[in-house]
Design a protein around this motif. Structure first.
Motif, short mmCIF file in Angstrom:
data_model
loop_
_atom_site.label_atom_id
_atom_site.label_comp_id
_atom_site.label_asym_id
_atom_site.label_seq_id
_atom_site.Cartn_x
_atom_site.Cartn_y
_atom_site.Cartn_z
N HIS A 50 -9.32 -5.68 -1.80
CA HIS A 50 -10.37 -5.28 -1.18
C HIS A 50 -11.70 -4.49 -1.73
O HIS A 50 -12.68 -4.60 -1.44
CB HIS A 50 -10.05 -4.69 0.42
N GLY A 51 -10.87 -3.34 -2.27
CA GLY A 51 -11.88 -2.61 -3.15
C GLY A 51 -13.05 -3.33 -4.13
O GLY A 51 -14.02 -3.13 -4.20
N ASN A 102 -5.29 3.29 -2.63
CA ASN A 102 -4.03 3.10 -1.97
C ASN A 102 -3.03 1.99 -2.77
O ASN A 102 -2.27 1.64 -2.12
CB ASN A 102 -4.54 2.42 -0.49
N SER A 105 -10.40 2.23 -1.22
CA SER A 105 -9.30 1.13 -1.29
C SER A 105 -8.43 1.12 -2.52
O SER A 105 -7.13 1.07 -2.18
CB SER A 105 -9.76 -0.17 -0.67
N SER A 139 -3.06 0.24 5.21
CA SER A 139 -4.45 0.32 4.63
C SER A 139 -4.40 -1.12 3.72
O SER A 139 -3.31 -1.77 3.34
CB SER A 139 -4.58 1.27 3.59
N SER A 150 0.77 -1.32 -0.20
CA SER A 150 0.04 -0.03 0.03
C SER A 150 0.84 1.20 0.12
O SER A 150 1.83 1.39 0.41
CB SER A 150 -0.96 0.02 1.32
#
Length: 385
Positions: A262-263, A367, A364, A257, A204
Motif C-alpha cells: 500500500h505504501g 509496518n 505503511s 495495518s 504486518s
C-alpha cells in the motif's frame, strides 16, 4: 500490550440490506443525509431508487454525485459546501472506494474549517464528525469497515493517507447484490485489493489475534471465489462470499495495518492514475517475495489458508508457494504491468526517487516484515515495470 479494536456500530449484511437504509438512519437519529456517490450510479437509476426509499420513509436528502476516481482536496469542496448549505446531519457514502473515501472526508470537513492536509499521517484524528453510513458497491476496498481515507492533495499531488476513528463509518450496509454488475476487470482489481488487505494485515508487525482471524478467513474465502467470479460475474454465491471477504479484510487491516504494497501503491495512483486495486495487484507478488524472509511462518500460514500448502510442508516451501500463486493469480486475472498499461518508461524512471520518498512518508512500509530502504523500493518499482 493491549490492542485497540474499533468497528462500525452497526453492520447490516445480506441481499436486500440496502432497503434498510431508512431504518438505519432513523435509528441513528439522522433526518437530512447527504448521499455522496458518482455519476455512473446516478445514470443507472440506483441513486434514484435509494432516494425513493428514503422519501417513502419521510427522510429528506441531498445528492452529491460528482465523486472522481482518486478524490482530491479540490473535488471535496463542492460536497462540503452542499452538506453545510443544506443543513445535512449525516453522510451516506454510496459506491466504490472513491465514493467512500470522499464521504469520509466530507463528514469530517463539514464540521471544521481546517484543510484536509492537516489530517494526513502521521496525524491520527479521533474527533467526532457527522454520522457516516457506508454502502459499498464493489467487493474490495473494505472502506466500509476501516478508520482510514485516502485523498490526493490538489496542490502537491501527494496521495495522503488520513487515519483515525474520525474516518470509521458509524454504520455500513453490505449488500452483495450491488456488485452483480461489476465487469471482470473491476472484479479482478478489487478482489486482489481485498486479498492484499488480508495478507498485509496478517504479516504486518501490528498484527494481533483479533485481526488474524478475520485476515485468514478472508484469504481462504477469496482463494475459493475470486477466479470463479472473474470468469462468471453472475455467480451469485461467489459474489456474496467476495463481498463478505472484502469487509472481513477491511476489518483486519483497520485493526492491524497495511504495509509495503500500500505504501508503494499510492504514488502509482497519484502520478499515473492507476486504480488502487490494480496498482496493488501489480506490486503484490514482488513485494511478497521481498518481504518473505522477514515473516516466513506468517506467509506460510497465508499459503495454508489459501490452499496451496498443507501442514506437512515446511514454512519455507509454503511461503514460496504462496508467492508463486500470487504470480499465477495475476496471470489468470490478466493484471497488466505498468509498461503494458502504457506508462512511459522515461517518466517512470524519473519519478522513482519521488515515489520511493512518498511511499516511505506514508508510514505503511514501516509496518512491513522487512522495512525497505528507498533504494530497495526503487528496485521493486523497476522490477514490476
Amino acid at each position: 500490550m493491549s490492542n485497540v479494536i474499533a468497528l462500525p456500530r452497526v453492520l447490516r449484511i445480506g441481499a436486500g440490506a440496502l432497503n434498510d437504509l431508512s431504518v438505519l438512519l432513523t435509528d441513528l437519529g439522522c433526518r437530512r443525509p447527504l448521499i455522496v456517490t458518482d455519476e455512473f450510479l446516478t445514470s443507472t437509476g440506483a441513486v434514484a431508487r435509494l432516494g425513493q426509499s428514503l422519501a417513502a420513509a419521510g427522510i429528506e436528502f441531498s445528492v452529491f454525485d460528482r465523486v472522481v476516481p482518486d478524490p482530491t482536496t479540490d473535488s471535496l469542496r463542492p460536497a462540503v459546501d452542499m452538506a453545510r448549505a443544506d443543513g445535512c446531519d449525516a453522510v451516506v457514502g454510496f459506491g466504490g472506494g472513491s465514493s467512500l473515501d470522499t464521504a469520509k472526508a466530507v463528514a469530517l470537513l463539514a464540521t471544521t474549517d481546517r484543510p484536509m492536509r492537516d489530517f494526513k499521517a502521521p496525524t491520527t484524528t479521533d474527533q467526532p464528525l457527522l454520522p457516516l453510513v457506508a454502502i459499498p458497491t464493489t467487493a474490495g476496498s473494505g472502506s466500509e469497515a476501516t478508520r482510514f481515507t485516502v485523498i490526493t492533495d490538489s496542490e502537491t499531488g501527494e496521495k495522503m493517507l488520513c487515519p483515525g476513528l474520525a474516518f470509521l463509518p458509524t454504520a455500513a450496509i453490505i449488500d452483495y447484490t450491488l456488485t452483480m454488475s461489476m465487469p471482470p476487470r473491476l472484479t479482478a482489481d478489487t478482489g486482489i485489493d481485498a486479498l492484499t488487505h488480508a495478507v498485509e494485515a496478517y504479516v504486518s508487525v501490528k498484527a494481533n489475534p483479533f485481526s488474524d482471524g478475520f485476515a485468514l478467513t478472508a484469504i481462504s474465502t477469496i482463494a475459493s471465489c475470486l477466479r470463479s467470479v472473474y470468469r462468471d460475474g453472475s455467480d451469485e454465491q461467489a459474489r456474496e462470499q467476495m463481498m463478505l471477504a472484502a469487509t472481513q479484510a477491511g476489518i483486519a487491516f483497520s485493526n492491524s495495518s497495511v504495509a509495503l504494497v500500500h505504501g508503494m501503491s499510492r504514488p502509482l495512483g497519484a502520478h499515473f492514475h492507476v486504480s488502487h486495486g490494480l496498482s496493488n495487484a501489480m506490486l503484490f507478488p514482488a513485494v511478497a517475495e521481498f518481504s518473505l524472509p522477514g515473516a516466513r511462518s506468517r506467509y506460510a500460514d497465508c499459503a495454508r489458508a489459501y490452499g496451496v500448502a498443507d501442514d506437512g510442508v515446511s514454512d519455507e516451501v509454503a511461503g514460496e508457494r504462496f508467492v508463486d500463486e500470487l504470480r499465477r493469480l495475476n496471470h489468470d486475472l490478466a493484471v497488466p504491468s505498468p509498461r503494458t498499461l502504457g506508462v512511459d518508461a522515461e517518466r517512470w524512471s524519473a519519478l522513482l526517487p519521488t515515489m520511493a520518498e512518498q511511499a516511505l512518508a506514508s508510514g505503511s512500509p514501516q509496518n512491513n516484515p522487512v522495512v525497505p530502504t528507498a533504494d530497495e523500493i526503487c528496485e521493486i518499482y523497476r522490477r514490476i515495470y
